[in-house]
Design a protein around this motif. Structure first.
Motif, PDB file in Angstrom:
ATOM      1  N   CYS A 183      48.954  70.479  38.373  1.00 17.64           N
ATOM      2  CA  CYS A 183      49.190  71.799  37.788  1.00 17.64           C
ATOM      3  C   CYS A 183      50.557  72.345  38.171  1.00 17.64           C
ATOM      4  N   ASP A 184      50.986  72.116  39.400  1.00 26.18           N
ATOM      5  CA  ASP A 184      52.304  72.583  39.816  1.00 26.18           C
ATOM      6  C   ASP A 184      53.403  71.863  39.056  1.00 26.18           C
ATOM      7  N   ALA A 185      53.194  70.600  38.778  1.00 24.88           N
ATOM      8  CA  ALA A 185      54.200  69.827  38.044  1.00 24.88           C
ATOM      9  C   ALA A 185      54.294  70.291  36.599  1.00 24.88           C
ATOM     10  N   LEU A 186      53.228  70.842  36.055  1.00 25.63           N
ATOM     11  CA  LEU A 186      53.234  71.322  34.673  1.00 25.63           C
ATOM     12  C   LEU A 186      53.876  72.694  34.535  1.00 25.63           C
TER      13      LEU A 186
ATOM     14  N   THR B 267      50.537  80.622  39.308  1.00 31.06           N
ATOM     15  CA  THR B 267      49.357  81.338  39.767  1.00 31.06           C
ATOM     16  C   THR B 267      49.633  82.837  39.721  1.00 31.06           C
ATOM     17  N   ALA B 268      48.594  83.616  39.907  1.00 29.93           N
ATOM     18  CA  ALA B 268      48.742  85.070  39.894  1.00 29.93           C
ATOM     19  C   ALA B 268      49.658  85.539  41.029  1.00 29.93           C
TER      20      ALA B 268
ATOM     21  N   ALA C 292      54.847  87.854  42.696  1.00 32.71           N
ATOM     22  CA  ALA C 292      56.055  87.737  43.513  1.00 32.71           C
ATOM     23  C   ALA C 292      57.304  87.789  42.636  1.00 32.71           C
ATOM     24  N   LYS C 293      57.243  87.145  41.481  1.00 32.77           N
ATOM     25  CA  LYS C 293      58.379  87.160  40.565  1.00 32.77           C
ATOM     26  C   LYS C 293      58.632  88.569  40.022  1.00 32.77           C
TER      27      LYS C 293
END
Length: 119
Positions: free
Chosen positions: A20-23, A27-28, A33-34
Motif C-alpha cells: 500500500c505504501d508503494a502505491l 493514511t489519515a 500532517a500534510k
C-alpha cells in the motif's frame, strides 16, 4: 497441510498490505500532517508578505486556523531574530496620498516618453 495454507495466506496478506505504501495510498495521519504543514506554510507566507493574521484567516478559510497562526507566529519570531523586513505581496497596488492609483500611471508615462525618444 492446513498449517502451511494458513501460513502462506498470512504471508500473502502481509505482503499485500506492505505494498500500500508503494502505491501511494495515504493514511489519515499522513493527510492530516500534510494539511497542517500546508497551513503553517500559509501562515508563514502571510507574515512575510506583511499581512495581518486576520487577513490571512479570511483569505484561507479552508486551512486550519491554529496551524496558520502557528506558522505566522514562527515566521514573526524568525523575522525579528534575524532583523528581516517582509515584502508586500504583488496583489496590493501602492496608493498615492489621495487614495487613487496615480503613481503607476506616472511611471507608465515616463516609460512611454523614454521609448519615444529611442525611435
Amino acid at each position: 497441510m492446513r498449517h502451511l495454507v494458513v501460513t502462506l495466506g498470512l504471508i500473502a496478506a502481509s505482503s499485500t498490505l506492505v505494498g500500500c505504501d508503494a502505491l501511494g495510498i495515504e493514511t489519515a495521519t499522513q493527510i492530516n500532517a500534510k494539511r497542517e504543514a500546508e497551513a503553517r506554510a500559509i501562515g508563514s507566507a502571510c507574515r512575510y508578505a506583511l499581512r495581518g493574521i486576520e487577513d490571512c484567516f479570511a483569505g484561507n478559510s479552508k486551512a486550519g486556523k491554529a496551524a496558520v497562526f502557528e506558522g505566522w507566529k514562527e515566521m514573526d519570531q524568525y523575522m525579528r531574530d534575524n532583523q528581516l523586513v517582509g515584502l508586500p505581496s504583488g496583489d496590493e497596488a501602492p496608493k498615492s496620498e489621495s487614495g487613487s492609483d496615480a503613481a503607476p500611471a506616472e511611471n507608465n508615462g515616463a516609460r512611454t516618453e523614454a521609448n519615444s525618444r529611442r525611435s
